[in-house]
Design an enzyme around this catalytic site. Structure first.
Site, PDB file in Angstrom:
ATOM      1  N   GLY A  12       0.828  -1.204   0.000  1.00 48.86           N
ATOM      2  CA  GLY A  12       0.000   0.000   0.000  1.00 48.86           C
ATOM      3  C   GLY A  12       0.854   1.242   0.000  1.00 48.86           C
ATOM      4  CB  CYS A  58       5.393  -4.330   0.473  1.00 44.98           C
ATOM      5  SG  CYS A  58       6.466  -2.903   0.302  1.00 44.98           S
ATOM      6  CE1 TYR A  59       0.782   1.125   5.143  1.00 48.75           C
ATOM      7  CE2 TYR A  59      -0.584  -0.782   5.706  1.00 48.75           C
ATOM      8  CZ  TYR A  59      -0.245   0.555   5.887  1.00 48.75           C
ATOM      9  OH  TYR A  59      -0.930   1.309   6.801  1.00 48.75           O
ATOM     10  CG  HIS A 105       5.446  -5.704  -4.398  1.00 50.55           C
ATOM     11  ND1 HIS A 105       4.172  -5.507  -3.924  1.00 50.55           N
ATOM     12  CD2 HIS A 105       6.173  -4.647  -3.979  1.00 50.55           C
ATOM     13  CE1 HIS A 105       4.123  -4.376  -3.259  1.00 50.55           C
ATOM     14  NE2 HIS A 105       5.316  -3.824  -3.270  1.00 50.55           N
ATOM     15  CD  GLU A 133       2.273  -8.200  -5.359  1.00 50.61           C
ATOM     16  OE1 GLU A 133       3.045  -8.993  -4.789  1.00 50.61           O
ATOM     17  OE2 GLU A 133       2.008  -7.075  -4.917  1.00 50.61           O
ATOM     18  CG  ASP A 144     -17.366  -9.326 -21.094  1.00 54.31           C
ATOM     19  OD1 ASP A 144     -16.580 -10.237 -21.428  1.00 54.31           O
ATOM     20  OD2 ASP A 144     -17.002  -8.178 -20.798  1.00 54.31           O
ATOM     21  CE  LYS A 181     -13.098  -9.533 -22.494  1.00 56.46           C
ATOM     22  NZ  LYS A 181     -14.312  -8.686 -22.540  1.00 56.46           N
TER      23      LYS A 181
HETATM   24  N1  GLN Z   1       4.353   2.698   1.638  1.00 54.81           N
HETATM   25  C1  GLN Z   1       5.192   1.661   2.156  1.00 54.81           C
HETATM   26  C2  GLN Z   1       6.659   1.957   1.862  1.00 54.81           C
HETATM   27  O1  GLN Z   1       6.994   2.868   1.154  1.00 54.81           O
HETATM   28  C3  GLN Z   1       4.793   0.337   1.552  1.00 54.81           C
HETATM   29  C4  GLN Z   1       5.074   0.254   0.074  1.00 54.81           C
HETATM   30  C5  GLN Z   1       4.459  -0.977  -0.554  1.00 54.81           C
HETATM   31  O2  GLN Z   1       3.650  -1.648   0.036  1.00 54.81           O
HETATM   32  N2  GLN Z   1       4.815  -1.217  -1.802  1.00 54.81           N
HETATM   33  O3  GLN Z   1       7.506   1.241   2.349  1.00 54.81           O
END
Ligand code: GLN
Length: 525
Positions: A62, A89-90, A176, A178, A235, A381
């Site tokens: 986030g 991450c966040y 990340h 993903e 769709d 999709k």
């Molecule tokens: N905002 C948080 C940071 O800068 C998390 C970033 C993120 O989740 N990609 O570390």
């Protein structure tokens, strides 16, 4: 029961709590790629109001800083679920914030690739993935271990690249998994969902058909009737076919011919959907009504509004004419909403979060007092396409390029008259036919012809001509957010140009649009 409750009671589900990262929906996407069902909800979701039990929870990334005032925080009840948790991450910073608050701004932002060093090879999270490339995108970092946790992976810049709780299956990673830039990210997500959460890999479209048909039958009941608009696109066709499989003739499809569909489209839809797919279909010829209202209108936004409003009007009128054999009133409206629309409306956008509604449907629901039924709302999709193929819809239709609601009206620049529509659709037909013949249709994301409201001088059979200009557009894109123009061979363009000028009266010149998006949009209006 809500849609999600139903699906989640059949398929093991990983709950993805979204903290607003631009990548959050990709987490769901990746899990489904190895047939684990995942559902994304905003991070503000109250666990007590969930109504179903996930097999595991993923906290997304986030844009906020966990220590900032007003930053979003997870409902502590996720820990009471007693299921594995993965913070990305966040999400990891949130786990650390909860357990000791050792999160602060790093010396420098880290954005880009890093190499993962697995420090604890016995951790099931990193099975089969030492030294893989991972993608970083953060400015904050952990300044110490949260209490009860240990380090399981590091990177050059992140001493806390991967952490885990000493006793419980709770994990945090700084990178990340993903995004595809993390080369083994999918392995990690699979390790988590399949090996750690023990989620069943049964999310397949074959299973989905059975569950969804059952769900539709339960929802609609033994007598109620359902109505829905079809457009000839993927769709609405898939949604209509699914309804037909579930409730047969009690589903009524309506195609409104608005006079700005593609060449022969209404007749083709009648044949493919009505005769071929056995969908209970009514084709309404409302061409005059639409074209009369469009008379003298040149502003693209006005065109869109007129078409949208006239559509609602015509649809309501035709719906009122339908006399179900059962004698029951029509109770439901089918809508082919897909998961990206759902994500768009639920993704976490901070305190000022607004929910987007689909305005054309909104109007219909209010006026007609109908309940909404959205059988595709869980699907991406490509899942819809796969489903369409399983339902026996032709490959050609399933892989059709998107076509805008206002149709050719926004591909005839300037005033939309019958004559102008005719020119635009004939040129478009030739163009698409040649694209198919050249085997390029599936390499292109969208292609169409536009008729420009300018005249240009030409010469044909020794005669001076003064006719209009056709612009051809073809783009390649993965998400329609950005797009590049398609690099046709010169000979192909030569052939299409020559056919259009020779076969379509009213055209003296053909050009090819070589602008990308941005700065241009895909459609001209
Ligand atoms: N905002 C948080 C940071 O800068 C998390 C970033 C993120 O989740 N990609 O570390």
């Amino acid at each position: 029961m809500s849609d999600v409750e139903q699906v989640s009671s059949v398929f093991d589900t990983i709950l993805v709590l979204d903290f607003g990262s631009q990548y959050s929906h990709l987490i769901t996407r990746r899990l489904r790629e190895f047939n684990v069902y995942a559902e994304m909800l905003p991070c503000t979701q109250k666990i007590s109001e969930l109504g179903w039990k996930p097999k595991g929870v993923i906290l997304s990334g986030g844009p906020y800083s966990v220590y900032a005032e007003g930053a979003p925080h997870v409902d502590m009840d996720i820990f009471k679920l007693d299921v594995p948790i993965l913070g990305i991450c966040y999400g990891m910073q949130e786990l650390a914030w909860i357990n000791g608050k050792q999160v602060a701004r790093g010396e420098k932002r880290e954005y880009g690739p890093a190499t993962l060093k697995v420090e604890d090879a016995s951790s099931p999270l990193f099975e089969g993935m030492d030294h893989s490339r991972v993608w970083m995108s953060h400015g904050d970092k952990l300044h110490g271990l949260p209490s009860g946790y240990k380090v399981i992976a590091t990177s050059d810049n992140s001493p806390f690249c991967g952490i885990t709780h000493e006793e419980k299956p709770i994990f945090g990673i700084q990178f990340h998994p993903e995004v595809t830039h993390s080369t083994q990210g999918k392995t990690l997500l699979k390790n988590f969902a399949v090996n750690i959460c023990k989620a069943n890999q049964n999310w397949t479209m074959e299973n989905f058909i059975d569950t969804e048909i059952k769900r539709i039958r339960e929802l609609v009941g033994p007598t109620a009737e359902v109505i829905g608009a079809v457009s000839g696109g993927v769709d609405s066709t898939v949604a209509a076919k699914l309804m037909t499989e579930a409730i047969g003739e009690r589903f009524h499809a309506i195609l409104v011919d608005n006079g700005v569909l593609r060449l022969n489209e209404a007749a083709n839809v009648k044949k493919t959907l009505g005769e071929g797919l056995k969908i209970n279909l009514t084709v309404v010829d409302a061409c005059d009504e639409f074209l009369d209202k469009l008379k003298g209108v040149t502003d693209p936004e006005k065109k869109r509004k007129i078409i949208g409003n006239t559509f609602i009007h015509v649809f309501e009128r035709e719906a009122a004419k339908i006399q179900p054999k059962s004698g029951e009133e029509i109770e439901f409206l089918l809508q082919g909403t897909l998961y990206p629309d759902v994500i768009e409306s639920i993704s976490f956008k901070g305190p000022s979060q607004t929910i987007k509604t689909h305005h054309n449907v909104g109007g219909l629901l209010e006026d007609m007092k109908l309940k909404l039924i959205e059988p595709l709302r869980e699907l991406f999709k490509d899942e819809v396409r796969h489903l369409g193929e399983l339902l026996g819809i032709s490959h050609e239709l399933v892989w059709r390029h998107p076509f805008p609601g206002p149709g050719i009206a926004i591909r005839v620049l300037g005033e939309v008259t019958r004559e102008q529509v005719e020119i635009a659709r004939k040129a478009d037909f030739i163009y698409i036919e040649e694209i198919r013949k050249a085997g390029l249709y599936n390499k292109i994301s969208q292609a169409f012809a536009c008729l420009l409201p300018v005249k240009s001088v030409g010469v044909m059979g020794d005669q001076r001509t003064y006719e209009q200009v056709i612009a051809l557009r073809a783009i390649e894109t993965t998400d329609f957010m950005t797009a590049d123009w398609f690099p046709f061979e010169h000979d192909f363009l030569k052939k299409v140009a020559s056919r259009i000028v020779n076969e379509v009266d009213g055209v003296a010149r053909v050009t090819y649009d070589i602008t990308s998006k941005p700065p241009a949009t895909v459609e001209w209006e």
